[in-house]
Design an enzyme around this catalytic site. Structure first.
Site, PDB file in Angstrom:
ATOM      1  N   ARG A 141       0.810  -1.214   0.000  1.00 36.56           N
ATOM      2  CA  ARG A 141       0.000   0.000   0.000  1.00 36.56           C
ATOM      3  C   ARG A 141       0.851   1.276   0.000  1.00 36.56           C
ATOM      4  NH1 ARG A 141      -1.034   2.064   5.500  1.00 36.56           N
ATOM      5  NH2 ARG A 141      -3.255   2.380   5.128  1.00 36.56           N
ATOM      6  N   TRP A 148      11.758   7.920   6.789  1.00 32.62           N
ATOM      7  CA  TRP A 148      12.747   7.120   7.520  1.00 32.62           C
ATOM      8  C   TRP A 148      12.920   5.734   6.912  1.00 32.62           C
ATOM      9  CZ3 TRP A 148      12.438   4.069  12.579  1.00 32.62           C
ATOM     10  CH2 TRP A 148      11.197   3.457  12.761  1.00 32.62           C
ATOM     11  N   ASP A 149      11.895   5.214   6.246  1.00 25.72           N
ATOM     12  CA  ASP A 149      12.045   3.941   5.521  1.00 25.72           C
ATOM     13  C   ASP A 149      13.246   3.993   4.587  1.00 25.72           C
ATOM     14  OD1 ASP A 149       8.986   2.288   5.262  1.00 25.72           O
ATOM     15  OD2 ASP A 149       9.148   4.218   6.260  1.00 25.72           O
ATOM     16  N   ARG A 194       3.292  16.730   8.806  1.00 30.26           N
ATOM     17  CA  ARG A 194       4.244  16.066   9.710  1.00 30.26           C
ATOM     18  C   ARG A 194       5.450  15.561   8.934  1.00 30.26           C
ATOM     19  NH1 ARG A 194      -0.167  12.452   9.489  1.00 30.26           N
ATOM     20  NH2 ARG A 194       0.245  10.454   8.476  1.00 30.26           N
ATOM     21  N   SER A 195       6.475  15.223   9.698  1.00 30.46           N
ATOM     22  CA  SER A 195       7.668  14.608   9.127  1.00 30.46           C
ATOM     23  C   SER A 195       7.716  13.154   9.611  1.00 30.46           C
ATOM     24  CB  SER A 195       8.912  15.391   9.549  1.00 30.46           C
ATOM     25  OG  SER A 195      10.064  14.905   8.902  1.00 30.46           O
ATOM     26  N   GLU A 262      -5.847   9.335   5.563  1.00 27.70           N
ATOM     27  CA  GLU A 262      -5.658   7.953   5.138  1.00 27.70           C
ATOM     28  C   GLU A 262      -6.173   6.945   6.163  1.00 27.70           C
ATOM     29  OE1 GLU A 262      -1.933   8.838   7.536  1.00 27.70           O
ATOM     30  OE2 GLU A 262      -3.436   9.948   6.375  1.00 27.70           O
ATOM     31  N   ASP A 295       3.595   3.845  14.699  1.00 25.86           N
ATOM     32  CA  ASP A 295       2.150   3.995  14.781  1.00 25.86           C
ATOM     33  C   ASP A 295       1.492   2.613  14.685  1.00 25.86           C
ATOM     34  OD1 ASP A 295       3.319   4.144  12.213  1.00 25.86           O
ATOM     35  OD2 ASP A 295       1.636   5.240  11.369  1.00 25.86           O
ATOM     36  N   GLU A 479       6.887  -6.489   5.748  1.00 20.06           N
ATOM     37  CA  GLU A 479       7.107  -5.220   6.451  1.00 20.06           C
ATOM     38  C   GLU A 479       7.571  -5.438   7.881  1.00 20.06           C
ATOM     39  OE1 GLU A 479       4.452  -1.248   7.598  1.00 20.06           O
ATOM     40  OE2 GLU A 479       3.496  -3.200   7.329  1.00 20.06           O
TER      41      GLU A 479
END
Length: 518
Positions: A141, A148-149, A194-195, A262, A295, A479
């Site tokens: 998705r 950061w990924d 946001r970051s 989202e 999250d 993931e």
């Protein structure tokens, strides 16, 4: 047709950021349409609709829906209206079939092209923020670049010798800093508020390893603007916290206080069931939890169990402050490269002050672990998480702390498939029994930095073996993983398990080469 009249009222709290110009996220573009689509669960995953591409002018779509919705004599299909006016986004790896019989390194090297995204073309009304250079998507998705990924993905690109792609991705981040004043969570309009954990300075280290220290001078201005964002020196505010002794540390703080577009259904439903008297604060804390990358996790929850008690903005995270410490040291290095020794000394001094504050507020001598600090209660959090290894990853911790931390890692966090994220199983995805590639890497590197090489190898081996086991069974790299029962899939979160997967590929390839595993 069922309608959701309550939720559009929430948007009166929304304030469009002036620095983003005419860019508007999907809730502002489509209003009641977004509310109805998300609350009706037209798509199983709420991210699908906000990633859809409009077939015509968004204003015409919103106006057409308003006319339908307000006419009691007209019956219509909400899904049909969406199908008529939008194109659904594609899965990056759709159509790709892996060969489970080939080595996992071959699989990863093939996936780089599968997960590659060409430079973007702007589409009116699309949430995608166009980037000028190619990039690697995580997969599933996640069909855009993520902040950061990307650092952990770059570890694998480095092993594959794909420095041009690393440079392209860094240049995309620099472009976003120039355009928006910071690096967003990802290149979507709904991420602009946001970051994510600030790894840009770490990315520069990867590039400098190939091209030399001139890299730091080249990106000095970008890094400075990134730092200014986190230090509340731009239009964005809320990331800095003045500690009881006057020192300044940082927290996660999303600029908005409405449901995440989202995850609109999840956030709105939680708000309706919550006993919180301040729903806007609940939304900000959920969004700030998303900015953390974790999250969600028990580390952010006031009662350690229930998402409705989330308090992200009340905590000073140890890992965030370690990353900003590294940013300050990198700024010092960058100014030295450009000959500005006064500024170089200034940022070196700031890094020293931050190190002292982290030690004072985040080292728990009672637990022998680095923890977050609660702003309101003026005491350390009791939650022990893998964020506690990041001081060793950035080489901030004193040598005398490693023995206690390593003993706790081995006794409490280390399982058959690697390291658990926390010691609690709450059903949230950034808790036990799940393990995540970025946290494994930072723990392994932290242990190696402090000469705990045997334990580092153990963690690396168990994690790699679990990754390879799942790959040989499914043909996929995931993931996240269940590191406790390696026969079960990881769970939790707001969406199904994703395969691809950028940071898993990057960390695994790095570990396979580092430890000669296969």
């Amino acid at each position: 047709m069922q309608r959701f009249l309550l939720f559009p009222l929430l948007f009166c709290f929304y304030c469009v950021q002036a620095q983003y110009g005419s860019i508007q996220p999907p809730d502002r573009l489509y209003g009641a349409l977004l509310t109805d689509v998300q609350m009706s669960k037209v798509f199983k995953d709420g991210k699908t609709f906000v990633d859809c591409v409009p077939k015509k002018d968004p204003k015409a779509i919103a106006s057409g829906y308003k006319s339908l919705r307000n006419n009691p004599l007209v019956r219509y299909s909400l899904k049909g209206f969406v199908d008529d006016n939008f194109s659904e986004p594609a899965n990056p790896a759709s159509g790709y079939v892996s060969d489970k019989s080939e080595p996992v390194t071959n699989h990863i090297n093939k996936l780089w092209s599968v997960l590659s995204h060409a430079p973007d073309v702007a589409v009116n009304g699309s949430s995608l923020l166009p980037l000028p250079n190619p990039y690697i998507m995580p997969g599933g998705r996640f069909r855009e670049i993520y902040y950061w990924d990307s650092y952990f993905t770059m570890l694998g690109l480095q092993e594959s010798g794909m420095y041009a792609m690393i440079e392209n991705m860094i240049n995309n981040f620099a472009f976003m800093v120039q355009q928006y004043g910071h690096i967003p969570n990802g290149n979507r309009s709904y991420f602009l508020s946001r970051s994510q954990p600030p790894f840009f300075s770490m990315m520069l280290d990867l590039l400098a390893a190939q091209y030399g220290n001139r890299v730091y001078a080249q990106y000095q201005m970008t890094l400075q603007r990134e730092y200014n964002y986190w230090m509340d020196k731009t239009d964005a505010r809320g990331h800095t916290v003045t500690m009881p002794d006057g020192s300044v540390l940082n927290r996660y703080y999303d600029q908005d206080n409405v449901p995440r577009q989202e995850s609109f259904f999840e956030d709105s439903t939680l708000a309706l069931s919550s006993k919180s008297k301040n729903i806007r604060q609940l939304y900000r804390d959920l969004r700030s939890g998303a900015e953390s990358g974790w999250d969600f996790s028990s580390r952010w929850l006031a009662d350690g169990q229930h998402l409705s008690t989330i308090q992200t903005t009340r905590l000073v995270p140890v890992d965030l402050n370690c990353l900003i410490y590294h940013m300050e040291l990198t700024l010092s290095k960058a100014y030295k490269e450009t000959g500005d020794l006064v500024q170089s000394a200034y940022y070196s001094k700031l890094a020293g002050k931050r190190k002292k504050a982290i030690m004072k507020y985040c080292w728990s001598s009672a637990q022998g672990w680095y923890v977050d600090y609660h702003i309101g209660r003026k005491r350390q959090s009791a939650e022990m998480t893998l964020a506690g290894v990041v001081p060793f990853f950035v080489k901030l911790a004193p040598e005398e702390h490693i023995n206690r931390v390593a003993a706790t890692l081995e006794k409490s966090f280390l399982k058959a498939g690697g390291l658990m994220t926390t010691l609690k199983n709450t059903g949230e995805q950034w808790d036990a029994p799940n393990g995540w590639a970025p946290l494994q890497w930072m723990a392994i590197e932290g242990l190696n930095n402090y000469n705990k090489k045997e334990l580092a190898r153990t963690v690396a081996t168990r994690w790699a073996e679990l990754n390879i086991k799942v790959y040989k069974s499914t043909g996929k790299l995931m993931e996240k993983y269940n590191v406790v029962d390696t026969n079960l899939e990881a769970g939790g979160g707001e969406y199904e398990a994703q395969d691809g997967f950028g940071w898993t590929n990057g960390v695994l390839l790095k570990l396979l080469k580092m430890y000669n595993l296969q």
